[in-house]
Design an enzyme around this catalytic site. Sequence first.
Site, mmCIF file in Angstrom:
data_model
loop_
_atom_site.group_PDB
_atom_site.id
_atom_site.type_symbol
_atom_site.label_atom_id
_atom_site.label_comp_id
_atom_site.label_asym_id
_atom_site.label_seq_id
_atom_site.Cartn_x
_atom_site.Cartn_y
_atom_site.Cartn_z
ATOM 1 N N TYR A 135 14.489 -12.635 0.832
ATOM 2 C CA TYR A 135 15.238 -13.746 0.255
ATOM 3 C C TYR A 135 16.489 -14.072 1.074
ATOM 4 O O TYR A 135 16.964 -15.200 1.069
ATOM 5 C CB TYR A 135 15.687 -13.406 -1.177
ATOM 6 N N LYS A 186 5.008 -1.596 -0.192
ATOM 7 C CA LYS A 186 3.806 -1.874 0.603
ATOM 8 C C LYS A 186 3.946 -1.035 1.867
ATOM 9 O O LYS A 186 3.919 -1.548 2.994
ATOM 10 C CB LYS A 186 3.709 -3.386 0.891
ATOM 11 N N ASP A 218 0.073 -4.420 -4.359
ATOM 12 C CA ASP A 218 -1.188 -5.049 -4.780
ATOM 13 C C ASP A 218 -1.822 -4.259 -5.923
ATOM 14 O O ASP A 218 -2.291 -4.822 -6.910
ATOM 15 C CB ASP A 218 -2.150 -5.228 -3.595
ATOM 16 N N ASP A 242 10.190 -10.375 -8.041
ATOM 17 C CA ASP A 242 10.069 -11.757 -8.517
ATOM 18 C C ASP A 242 8.653 -11.986 -9.043
ATOM 19 O O ASP A 242 8.449 -12.498 -10.147
ATOM 20 C CB ASP A 242 10.372 -12.718 -7.361
ATOM 21 N N ASP A 246 7.186 -12.015 -13.295
ATOM 22 C CA ASP A 246 6.473 -13.136 -13.915
ATOM 23 C C ASP A 246 5.152 -12.644 -14.508
ATOM 24 O O ASP A 246 4.758 -13.029 -15.607
ATOM 25 C CB ASP A 246 6.163 -14.236 -12.885
HETATM 26 C C1 IPM Z 1 13.635 -15.903 -10.699
HETATM 27 C C2 IPM Z 1 13.345 -17.256 -10.073
HETATM 28 C C3 IPM Z 1 14.224 -17.445 -8.850
HETATM 29 C C4 IPM Z 1 13.888 -16.370 -7.847
HETATM 30 C C5 IPM Z 1 14.126 -18.850 -8.206
HETATM 31 C C6 IPM Z 1 14.403 -19.956 -9.203
HETATM 32 C C7 IPM Z 1 15.015 -18.989 -7.001
HETATM 33 O O1 IPM Z 1 11.995 -17.348 -9.772
HETATM 34 O O2 IPM Z 1 14.796 -15.680 -11.092
HETATM 35 O O3 IPM Z 1 12.718 -15.094 -10.797
HETATM 36 O O4 IPM Z 1 12.957 -16.509 -7.056
HETATM 37 O O5 IPM Z 1 14.565 -15.335 -7.870
HETATM 38 MG MG MG Z 2 10.810 -15.726 -10.461
#
Ligand code: IPM
Ligand code: MG
Length: 352
Positions: A135, A186, A218, A242, A246
């Site tokens: 990042y 990884k 993975d 990240d 999710d």
């Molecule tokens: C998160 C989001 C952010 C990230 C984006 C919006 C930049 O996906 O907080 O998980 O990738 O960190």
């Molecule tokens: Mg995210």
Amino acid sequence: MKLAILPGDGIGPEIVAQAVKVLNALKLNISMTEAPIGGAGYEAAGDPLPDATLQLAKDSDAVLLGAVGDWKYDKLERHLRPERGLLRIRKELNLFANLRPALLYPELADASTLKPEVVSGLDLMIIRELTGDIYFGQPRGITTLENGEREGINTMRYNESEIRRIGRVAFDIAMKRNKKVCSVDKANVLETTELWRQVMIELSAEYPEVELSHMYVDNAAMQLIRAPKQFDVMVTGNIFGDILSDEASMLTGSIGMLPSASLDASNKGMYEPSHGSAPDIAGKDIANPLATILSVAMMLRYTFNDEANALKVENAVKTALAQGYRTADIVTDGCKKVGCSAMGDAIVAALN
Ligand code: IPM
Ligand code: MG
């Protein structure tokens, strides 16, 4: 105590308003000041992180953030886009430790796309490093090669002190939980994460009570769906965290349920739902404010050291769910479907 309120874009203002409602109902001595970030920052001051907003955040004990981003800003130069405001504030405040708990409330077992027996009882803490990795690594950019072809570059890098400090957060939190840390990397392909694994192993010597395991990312993605309850604390780098957070959110029924805390070395923090700004449903009063309200509970716990009120908020969420209140993303047969604002009211009512 000083709190900066940064509603941001899309559904941000609606969900933050519910969280503020809950905070006000607790009648704590917290002064709140609002400022724009993301697209709202760009509209107000031509910058997704206006100087005044950054200064306010620096001067506050904690920051409550909604969400940033809207498709209408996708054409802007990269440094002006809403997401850049979010990444900059994380970096400027040195918020390296991102805590994303995935907890399944029993009432929502049917809202998950996974079978109830796979997810019921789930209580997983994902710890994501937030200020390093691909990042922020240099060099980065899009350049044109000698043959005229364009090339995109990003760089995955971690130094050992960055790995050690996030590892320490994970081990310390595991000590207060079930004493299991799974470090995700990884290491079979990427040297950055080979170092990550070495440092985690070195650090584990200081935590003899904690059981450390390692998993390739993975495999971790697969195991989260196959048998998520095997995990207690998961620690990983910025990009893997990240993606995995999710994925983990869907175990809990909806990404609208996942709060987060981003902490610096002295537990100053920024609190935000793990989900995005959902511009498609903005302004319709249908968003789920629970991730933001649960982020307030994390703020009370981690920055304000107020476990009693943190539990009070979490219990109010449980009560409202038990009473059958559901926003559209988590509604199942026989429940009371409510909008964003009515869900906020239900939590306030449950507090009392
Ligand atoms: C998160 C989001 C952010 C990230 C984006 C919006 C930049 O996906 O907080 O998980 O990738 O960190
Ligand atoms: Mg995210």
